[in-house]
Design a protein around this motif. Structure first.
Motif, PDB file in Angstrom:
ATOM      1  N   ALA A  22      35.683  36.399  38.267  1.00 48.87           N
ATOM      2  CA  ALA A  22      36.525  36.673  39.443  1.00 48.87           C
ATOM      3  C   ALA A  22      35.914  36.115  40.724  1.00 48.87           C
ATOM      4  O   ALA A  22      36.587  36.042  41.753  1.00 48.87           O
ATOM      5  CB  ALA A  22      36.757  38.176  39.602  1.00 48.87           C
ATOM      6  N   LEU A  23      34.643  35.703  40.646  1.00 47.82           N
ATOM      7  CA  LEU A  23      33.989  35.169  41.847  1.00 47.82           C
ATOM      8  C   LEU A  23      34.411  33.715  42.051  1.00 47.82           C
ATOM      9  O   LEU A  23      33.839  32.791  41.484  1.00 47.82           O
ATOM     10  CB  LEU A  23      32.467  35.277  41.742  1.00 47.82           C
ATOM     11  CG  LEU A  23      31.715  34.799  42.977  1.00 47.82           C
ATOM     12  CD1 LEU A  23      32.071  35.638  44.204  1.00 47.82           C
ATOM     13  CD2 LEU A  23      30.213  34.825  42.736  1.00 47.82           C
ATOM     14  N   THR A  24      35.439  33.550  42.846  1.00 50.90           N
ATOM     15  CA  THR A  24      35.896  32.232  43.276  1.00 50.90           C
ATOM     16  C   THR A  24      35.937  32.260  44.792  1.00 50.90           C
ATOM     17  O   THR A  24      35.902  33.330  45.409  1.00 50.90           O
ATOM     18  CB  THR A  24      37.309  31.938  42.733  1.00 50.90           C
ATOM     19  OG1 THR A  24      38.214  32.908  43.302  1.00 50.90           O
ATOM     20  CG2 THR A  24      37.353  32.007  41.216  1.00 50.90           C
ATOM     21  N   PHE A  25      36.032  31.105  45.404  1.00 52.84           N
ATOM     22  CA  PHE A  25      36.124  31.084  46.863  1.00 52.84           C
ATOM     23  C   PHE A  25      37.408  31.764  47.334  1.00 52.84           C
ATOM     24  O   PHE A  25      37.404  32.485  48.324  1.00 52.84           O
ATOM     25  CB  PHE A  25      36.016  29.650  47.396  1.00 52.84           C
ATOM     26  CG  PHE A  25      34.608  29.129  47.360  1.00 52.84           C
ATOM     27  CD1 PHE A  25      33.644  29.649  48.204  1.00 52.84           C
ATOM     28  CD2 PHE A  25      34.253  28.122  46.485  1.00 52.84           C
ATOM     29  CE1 PHE A  25      32.331  29.186  48.173  1.00 52.84           C
ATOM     30  CE2 PHE A  25      32.953  27.645  46.444  1.00 52.84           C
ATOM     31  CZ  PHE A  25      31.990  28.180  47.289  1.00 52.84           C
ATOM     32  N   ALA A  26      38.495  31.574  46.607  1.00 52.35           N
ATOM     33  CA  ALA A  26      39.763  32.220  46.986  1.00 52.35           C
ATOM     34  C   ALA A  26      39.660  33.732  46.830  1.00 52.35           C
ATOM     35  O   ALA A  26      40.098  34.492  47.702  1.00 52.35           O
ATOM     36  CB  ALA A  26      40.909  31.670  46.139  1.00 52.35           C
TER      37      ALA A  26
ATOM     38  N   ALA B 129      30.870  39.778  47.654  1.00 50.22           N
ATOM     39  CA  ALA B 129      30.920  38.990  46.420  1.00 50.22           C
ATOM     40  C   ALA B 129      30.346  39.767  45.242  1.00 50.22           C
ATOM     41  O   ALA B 129      30.907  39.744  44.140  1.00 50.22           O
ATOM     42  CB  ALA B 129      30.164  37.679  46.621  1.00 50.22           C
ATOM     43  N   LEU B 130      29.258  40.480  45.476  1.00 49.23           N
ATOM     44  CA  LEU B 130      28.654  41.277  44.409  1.00 49.23           C
ATOM     45  C   LEU B 130      29.599  42.401  43.979  1.00 49.23           C
ATOM     46  O   LEU B 130      29.769  42.659  42.780  1.00 49.23           O
ATOM     47  CB  LEU B 130      27.309  41.842  44.882  1.00 49.23           C
ATOM     48  CG  LEU B 130      26.449  42.536  43.842  1.00 49.23           C
ATOM     49  CD1 LEU B 130      26.141  41.625  42.671  1.00 49.23           C
ATOM     50  CD2 LEU B 130      25.155  43.028  44.495  1.00 49.23           C
ATOM     51  N   ALA B 131      30.238  43.041  44.939  1.00 48.08           N
ATOM     52  CA  ALA B 131      31.219  44.085  44.616  1.00 48.08           C
ATOM     53  C   ALA B 131      32.371  43.499  43.801  1.00 48.08           C
ATOM     54  O   ALA B 131      32.828  44.110  42.823  1.00 48.08           O
ATOM     55  CB  ALA B 131      31.738  44.736  45.895  1.00 48.08           C
ATOM     56  N   LEU B 132      32.818  42.318  44.165  1.00 51.00           N
ATOM     57  CA  LEU B 132      33.897  41.647  43.430  1.00 51.00           C
ATOM     58  C   LEU B 132      33.474  41.378  41.990  1.00 51.00           C
ATOM     59  O   LEU B 132      34.248  41.616  41.049  1.00 51.00           O
ATOM     60  CB  LEU B 132      34.259  40.342  44.151  1.00 51.00           C
ATOM     61  CG  LEU B 132      35.373  39.494  43.558  1.00 51.00           C
ATOM     62  CD1 LEU B 132      36.699  40.236  43.621  1.00 51.00           C
ATOM     63  CD2 LEU B 132      35.468  38.167  44.322  1.00 51.00           C
ATOM     64  N   MET B 133      32.258  40.912  41.795  1.00 48.24           N
ATOM     65  CA  MET B 133      31.762  40.640  40.444  1.00 48.24           C
ATOM     66  C   MET B 133      31.683  41.922  39.621  1.00 48.24           C
ATOM     67  O   MET B 133      32.019  41.923  38.435  1.00 48.24           O
ATOM     68  CB  MET B 133      30.393  39.960  40.503  1.00 48.24           C
ATOM     69  CG  MET B 133      30.446  38.525  40.980  1.00 48.24           C
ATOM     70  SD  MET B 133      28.804  37.762  41.058  1.00 48.24           S
ATOM     71  CE  MET B 133      28.501  37.419  39.333  1.00 48.24           C
ATOM     72  N   HIS B 134      31.219  43.008  40.247  1.00 48.57           N
ATOM     73  CA  HIS B 134      31.108  44.278  39.519  1.00 48.57           C
ATOM     74  C   HIS B 134      32.481  44.862  39.194  1.00 48.57           C
ATOM     75  O   HIS B 134      32.658  45.464  38.141  1.00 48.57           O
ATOM     76  CB  HIS B 134      30.273  45.286  40.313  1.00 48.57           C
ATOM     77  CG  HIS B 134      28.806  45.103  40.130  1.00 48.57           C
ATOM     78  ND1 HIS B 134      28.158  45.449  38.970  1.00 48.57           N
ATOM     79  CD2 HIS B 134      27.853  44.612  40.956  1.00 48.57           C
ATOM     80  CE1 HIS B 134      26.869  45.172  39.084  1.00 48.57           C
ATOM     81  NE2 HIS B 134      26.661  44.659  40.281  1.00 48.57           N
ATOM     82  N   GLU B 135      33.424  44.684  40.088  1.00 46.80           N
ATOM     83  CA  GLU B 135      34.757  45.260  39.874  1.00 46.80           C
ATOM     84  C   GLU B 135      35.592  44.474  38.876  1.00 46.80           C
ATOM     85  O   GLU B 135      36.313  45.051  38.071  1.00 46.80           O
ATOM     86  CB  GLU B 135      35.521  45.327  41.208  1.00 46.80           C
ATOM     87  CG  GLU B 135      34.989  46.373  42.163  1.00 46.80           C
ATOM     88  CD  GLU B 135      35.529  46.207  43.569  1.00 46.80           C
ATOM     89  OE1 GLU B 135      36.525  45.463  43.772  1.00 46.80           O
ATOM     90  OE2 GLU B 135      34.949  46.820  44.491  1.00 46.80           O
ATOM     91  N   ARG B 136      35.485  43.137  38.933  1.00 52.16           N
ATOM     92  CA  ARG B 136      36.405  42.329  38.135  1.00 52.16           C
ATOM     93  C   ARG B 136      35.711  41.311  37.239  1.00 52.16           C
ATOM     94  O   ARG B 136      36.376  40.488  36.621  1.00 52.16           O
ATOM     95  CB  ARG B 136      37.399  41.637  39.056  1.00 52.16           C
ATOM     96  CG  ARG B 136      38.217  42.667  39.830  1.00 52.16           C
ATOM     97  CD  ARG B 136      39.461  42.158  40.487  1.00 52.16           C
ATOM     98  NE  ARG B 136      39.467  40.752  40.801  1.00 52.16           N
ATOM     99  CZ  ARG B 136      39.940  40.237  41.921  1.00 52.16           C
ATOM    100  NH1 ARG B 136      40.446  41.020  42.837  1.00 52.16           N
ATOM    101  NH2 ARG B 136      39.928  38.939  42.128  1.00 52.16           N
TER     102      ARG B 136
ATOM    103  N   GLY C 260      28.597  25.934  49.712  1.00 46.92           N
ATOM    104  CA  GLY C 260      28.643  24.645  49.036  1.00 46.92           C
ATOM    105  C   GLY C 260      29.585  24.578  47.861  1.00 46.92           C
ATOM    106  O   GLY C 260      30.618  23.944  47.928  1.00 46.92           O
ATOM    107  N   ASN C 261      29.227  25.196  46.759  1.00 43.37           N
ATOM    108  CA  ASN C 261      30.081  25.170  45.571  1.00 43.37           C
ATOM    109  C   ASN C 261      29.977  26.510  44.844  1.00 43.37           C
ATOM    110  O   ASN C 261      29.173  27.363  45.207  1.00 43.37           O
ATOM    111  CB  ASN C 261      29.721  23.992  44.656  1.00 43.37           C
ATOM    112  CG  ASN C 261      28.284  24.047  44.190  1.00 43.37           C
ATOM    113  OD1 ASN C 261      27.773  25.094  43.817  1.00 43.37           O
ATOM    114  ND2 ASN C 261      27.615  22.903  44.199  1.00 43.37           N
ATOM    115  N   LYS C 262      30.781  26.647  43.815  1.00 39.75           N
ATOM    116  CA  LYS C 262      30.856  27.935  43.111  1.00 39.75           C
ATOM    117  C   LYS C 262      29.519  28.302  42.467  1.00 39.75           C
ATOM    118  O   LYS C 262      29.105  29.466  42.490  1.00 39.75           O
ATOM    119  CB  LYS C 262      31.969  27.894  42.069  1.00 39.75           C
ATOM    120  CG  LYS C 262      32.203  29.220  41.395  1.00 39.75           C
ATOM    121  CD  LYS C 262      33.372  29.158  40.438  1.00 39.75           C
ATOM    122  CE  LYS C 262      33.528  30.473  39.680  1.00 39.75           C
ATOM    123  NZ  LYS C 262      34.635  30.435  38.741  1.00 39.75           N
ATOM    124  N   ALA C 263      28.836  27.340  41.884  1.00 43.99           N
ATOM    125  CA  ALA C 263      27.542  27.622  41.249  1.00 43.99           C
ATOM    126  C   ALA C 263      26.524  28.104  42.270  1.00 43.99           C
ATOM    127  O   ALA C 263      25.767  29.049  42.015  1.00 43.99           O
ATOM    128  CB  ALA C 263      27.034  26.385  40.519  1.00 43.99           C
TER     129      ALA C 263
END
Length: 196
Positions: free
Chosen positions: A27-31, A16-23, A49-52
């Motif tokens: 971009a951090l969604t469950f999908a 998830a952290l890599a996803l946030m740094h890349e995009r 639980g949830n996105k937050a």
């Protein structure tokens, strides 16, 4: 590609952290995370639980990583002003190029929006400042609170580098901090005769 049966929370948070740094943070969604790590979206919702809550977990994990890196560097550098410079240059290496630094600012925005994450930033400031103070413990000319002053100079150097990133971030930060140390530790010239 078959989905993995399980990943640890730490492995999921790393993805998830890599996803946030890349995009970027949006971009951090469950999908998006399901695509990145291979677990189903339902599994991720069950875990976080949830996105937050997911975002907060990811950023708390990032703070854990930064706390660990800071402690390792602080333990490894000499207790000298040059050791303080080395600590901050070491922390700067993760910024990479200007694009990576700019994406990091978007992530910092997320930290600033959450009081729990702001508290982690405050705790890190205190730990970093203390580690830097320790590097100046043998320098009688060092002013009280030099650790926080130097950490503030470091953050300013990163910002100024970002406007003109021709030099490597490590070189720019190192030069800036060495100049700061030389000015702060420079002996005060005596008053001219006749002045108090």
């Amino acid at each position: 590609m078959p989905r993995p049966k399980t990943l640890t929370d730490e492995e999921v948070l790393e993805a998830a952290l890599a996803l946030m740094h890349e995009r970027g943070p949006e971009a951090l969604t469950f999908a998006g995370l399901a695509n990145a790590c291979g677990l189903s979206g339902a599994t991720l919702v069950q875990r976080f639980g949830n996105k937050a809550a997911l975002r907060q977990s990811v950023l708390l994990h990032a703070w854990d990583l930064l706390d660990g890196k800071t402690a390792r560097l602080a333990a490894a550098v000499p207790r000298t002003p040059e050791g303080a410079v080395a600590l901050l240059v070491g922390l700067s290496k993760d910024y990479g190029g200007i694009e990576s630094y700019a994406e990091g600012l978007l992530i910092l925005r997320e930290d600033l929006r959450d009081p729990v994450l702001r508290a982690r930033g405050t705790a890190w400031r205190e730990a970093l400042s203390a580690a830097l103070d320790d590097c100046f413990s043998g320098s009688p000319r060092a002013p009280h609170g030099i650790g926080l002053l130097m950490a503030s100079q470091w953050q300013g150097a990163l910002l100024w580098w970002s406007f003109d990133p021709r030099a490597s971030v490590e070189d720019f930060v190192g030069d800036s901090l060495r100049h700061f140390v030389s000015v702060v530790l420079e002996p005060t010239p005596p008053n001219p005769p006749g002045e108090a």
